[in-house]
Design a protein around this motif. Structure first.
Motif, PDB file in Angstrom:
ATOM      1  N   GLN A  16      19.494  48.834   0.526  1.00 46.91           N
ATOM      2  CA  GLN A  16      19.907  50.121   1.071  1.00 46.91           C
ATOM      3  C   GLN A  16      18.692  50.750   1.730  1.00 46.91           C
ATOM      4  O   GLN A  16      17.573  50.619   1.227  1.00 46.91           O
ATOM      5  N   GLU A  72      17.765  41.990  11.136  1.00 49.28           N
ATOM      6  CA  GLU A  72      17.674  42.644   9.829  1.00 49.28           C
ATOM      7  C   GLU A  72      16.804  43.899   9.863  1.00 49.28           C
ATOM      8  O   GLU A  72      15.868  43.950  10.653  1.00 49.28           O
ATOM      9  N   LYS A 128      35.511  42.132  10.270  1.00 48.22           N
ATOM     10  CA  LYS A 128      34.667  42.610   9.180  1.00 48.22           C
ATOM     11  C   LYS A 128      35.043  41.894   7.883  1.00 48.22           C
ATOM     12  O   LYS A 128      34.171  41.606   7.056  1.00 48.22           O
ATOM     13  N   ARG A 139      21.204  42.137  -0.564  1.00 50.03           N
ATOM     14  CA  ARG A 139      21.686  43.442  -0.101  1.00 50.03           C
ATOM     15  C   ARG A 139      20.629  44.487  -0.418  1.00 50.03           C
ATOM     16  O   ARG A 139      20.041  44.483  -1.489  1.00 50.03           O
ATOM     17  N   GLU A 164      25.461  53.030   2.385  1.00 45.15           N
ATOM     18  CA  GLU A 164      25.733  51.787   3.092  1.00 45.15           C
ATOM     19  C   GLU A 164      24.723  50.701   2.705  1.00 45.15           C
ATOM     20  O   GLU A 164      23.540  50.967   2.561  1.00 45.15           O
ATOM     21  N   SER A 165      25.212  49.466   2.565  1.00 39.57           N
ATOM     22  CA  SER A 165      24.301  48.370   2.218  1.00 39.57           C
ATOM     23  C   SER A 165      24.048  47.499   3.443  1.00 39.57           C
ATOM     24  O   SER A 165      24.896  47.366   4.328  1.00 39.57           O
ATOM     25  N   TYR A 166      22.875  46.925   3.459  1.00 40.53           N
ATOM     26  CA  TYR A 166      22.412  46.098   4.565  1.00 40.53           C
ATOM     27  C   TYR A 166      21.991  44.744   4.040  1.00 40.53           C
ATOM     28  O   TYR A 166      21.591  44.604   2.889  1.00 40.53           O
ATOM     29  N   ASN A 183      24.057  45.702   8.715  1.00 40.59           N
ATOM     30  CA  ASN A 183      25.210  45.818   7.825  1.00 40.59           C
ATOM     31  C   ASN A 183      26.366  44.930   8.305  1.00 40.59           C
ATOM     32  O   ASN A 183      26.315  44.345   9.392  1.00 40.59           O
ATOM     33  N   SER A 184      27.394  44.827   7.495  1.00 42.72           N
ATOM     34  CA  SER A 184      28.539  43.958   7.800  1.00 42.72           C
ATOM     35  C   SER A 184      29.228  44.348   9.100  1.00 42.72           C
ATOM     36  O   SER A 184      29.625  43.479   9.878  1.00 42.72           O
ATOM     37  N   THR A 185      29.367  45.630   9.328  1.00 38.71           N
ATOM     38  CA  THR A 185      30.037  46.098  10.542  1.00 38.71           C
ATOM     39  C   THR A 185      29.278  45.646  11.785  1.00 38.71           C
ATOM     40  O   THR A 185      29.880  45.153  12.751  1.00 38.71           O
ATOM     41  N   THR A 198      32.484  40.002   5.468  1.00 33.68           N
ATOM     42  CA  THR A 198      32.394  40.375   4.052  1.00 33.68           C
ATOM     43  C   THR A 198      32.506  39.131   3.174  1.00 33.68           C
ATOM     44  O   THR A 198      31.718  38.948   2.239  1.00 33.68           O
TER      45      THR A 198
END
Length: 165
Positions: free
Chosen positions: A97, A62, A77, A95, A104-106, A65-67, A81
């Motif tokens: 940023q 951490e 992905k 989530r 993009e969200s993390y 992101n999702s990718t 998701t």
């Protein structure tokens, strides 16, 4: 030649037995996780082992992101998701940023997700120690053969998966 074919058949039979025993062991591992979580007053847990492994991936990386989770875990992905949304809904992750990237969200673990991450990490450490202790009975040469076999067969199965079996 017949003895080599017979040995291959015996190895295949043992492999199938291993898969069945391993599946039963994984069921017990999940039950142990649930039992320990209950004793630690962790009241809600994902019922899906992949979701627990996503929590583990997030905890180790951490913010992520999702990718990146999909790449690390070798999953689609879309799967990440879906799992991420469920974990978000259940309160295991949040989530965020990053300051330099508002687009993009993390994912980060919540305190509840951190508790589960810590528990999962402890169980895996115990399992790794047990497994390494089991391997102590083999010579370095035998360990090399085992490693090569597992590596080669994993690659073979991965190839078949990408080809659609």
């Amino acid at each position: 030649m017949e003895s080599a074919d017979r040995l291959k058949q015996l190895l295949h039979d043992q492999y199938i037995r291993f898969l069945h025993v391993h599946e039963a062991y994984m069921d017990i591992e999940i039950e142990q996780l649930l039992d320990i979580a209950e004793r630690r007053a962790i009241t809600r847990l994902p019922r899906n082992i992949t979701a627990i492994h996503v929590i583990d991936c997030i905890g180790r990386n951490e913010p992520i992101n999702s990718t990146a989770i999909a790449e690390v875990m070798d999953l689609s992905k879309a799967s990440i998701t879906k799992i991420g949304s469920k974990l978000l809904e259940e309160g295991f992750v949040e989530r965020t940023q990053l300051n330099d990237n508002k687009k993009e969200s993390y994912f980060r673990l919540t305190p509840q997700g951190k508790q589960l991450f810590d528990l999962h990490t402890q169980l895996h450490q115990v399992e790794a120690e047990r497994f390494c202790g089991f391997l102590d009975k083999y010579t370095d040469g035998e360990l090399g053969v085992i490693r090569n076999f597992l590596q080669d067969y994993s690659m073979e199965l991965e190839r078949k998966l990408t080809e659609g079996v």
